[in-house]
Scaffold this active site. Structure first.
Site, PDB file in Angstrom:
ATOM      1  N   GLY A 110       0.816  -1.218   0.000  1.00  0.00           N
ATOM      2  CA  GLY A 110       0.000   0.000   0.000  1.00  0.00           C
ATOM      3  C   GLY A 110       0.843   1.257   0.000  1.00  0.00           C
ATOM      4  N   CYS A 111       1.901   1.250   0.792  1.00  0.00           N
ATOM      5  CA  CYS A 111       2.769   2.432   0.890  1.00  0.00           C
ATOM      6  C   CYS A 111       3.507   2.684  -0.419  1.00  0.00           C
ATOM      7  CB  CYS A 111       3.746   2.273   2.052  1.00  0.00           C
ATOM      8  SG  CYS A 111       2.903   2.132   3.650  1.00  0.00           S
ATOM      9  N   THR A 112       3.901   1.615  -1.087  1.00  0.00           N
ATOM     10  CA  THR A 112       4.569   1.744  -2.377  1.00  0.00           C
ATOM     11  C   THR A 112       3.606   2.315  -3.417  1.00  0.00           C
ATOM     12  OG1 THR A 112       6.068  -0.067  -1.858  1.00  0.00           O
ATOM     13  CG2 THR A 112       5.817   0.495  -4.185  1.00  0.00           C
ATOM     14  N   ALA A 134       3.115   6.069  -2.743  1.00  0.00           N
ATOM     15  CA  ALA A 134       4.284   6.870  -3.127  1.00  0.00           C
ATOM     16  C   ALA A 134       4.402   6.972  -4.642  1.00  0.00           C
ATOM     17  CB  ALA A 134       5.552   6.267  -2.527  1.00  0.00           C
TER      18      ALA A 134
END
Length: 153
Positions: free
Chosen positions: A43-45, A48
């Site tokens: 999710g964080c990738t 970003a």
């Protein structure tokens, strides 16, 4: 959690080169400050990369985008290099930034409770006031929604 209309706290951000800057150093331009749990997780990738894909549009609108997690600067550098990220990443090593914004919360996964960063985004106007808050962010379509809010300032 910090609310719309409040002044953003003037916290210290640690940058990937291990230098530090005050949040107030970004005044004079809109700032998108997004909090995420951990570098290089799915999710964080995606989040970003979504902000990176729109980096030119944010720049045209005069806004700076900064992602914040507790990961160390060296990990941010690897994360950014691996995915070609064009947004700044900052470290909140001592937890003061996540505490000040109210995104350090108790989480529950599979019945296990733990403390962690709630995915949230704050749009801070050029005067340092919080214009919009997105608590409990869902990644799909989020960067686009933030860009529209920046254009509306």
């Amino acid at each position: 959690m910090i609310e719309e209309g409040q002044m953003a706290p003037d916290v210290v951000l640690q940058l990937p080169d291990e230098s530090e800057t005050q949040l107030s150093a970004y005044r004079g331009q809109p700032l998108v400050l997004y909090f995420y749990p951990k570098d290089d997780t799915p999710g964080c990738t995606k989040e970003a990369i979504a902000f990176t894909d729109l980096a030119g549009d944010f720049a045209k609108a005069g806004a700076k985008v900064v992602g914040v997690s507790k990961d160390p600067p060296a990990k941010h550098v690897k994360f950014a290099d691996k995915h070609g990220l064009k947004v700044d990443l900052a470290t909140d090593a001592d937890g003061s930034v996540t505490e000040a914004f109210g995104v350090w919360v108790e989480k529950n996964m599979y019945g296990r409770k733990y403390m962690g960063i709630q995915r949230a985004t704050f749009l801070i106007d050029s005067d340092g006031k919080v214009a919009t808050v997105w608590p409990k962010v869902k990644v799909a379509g989020h960067a686009e929604a933030v860009l529209e809010a920046v254009k509306g300032l």
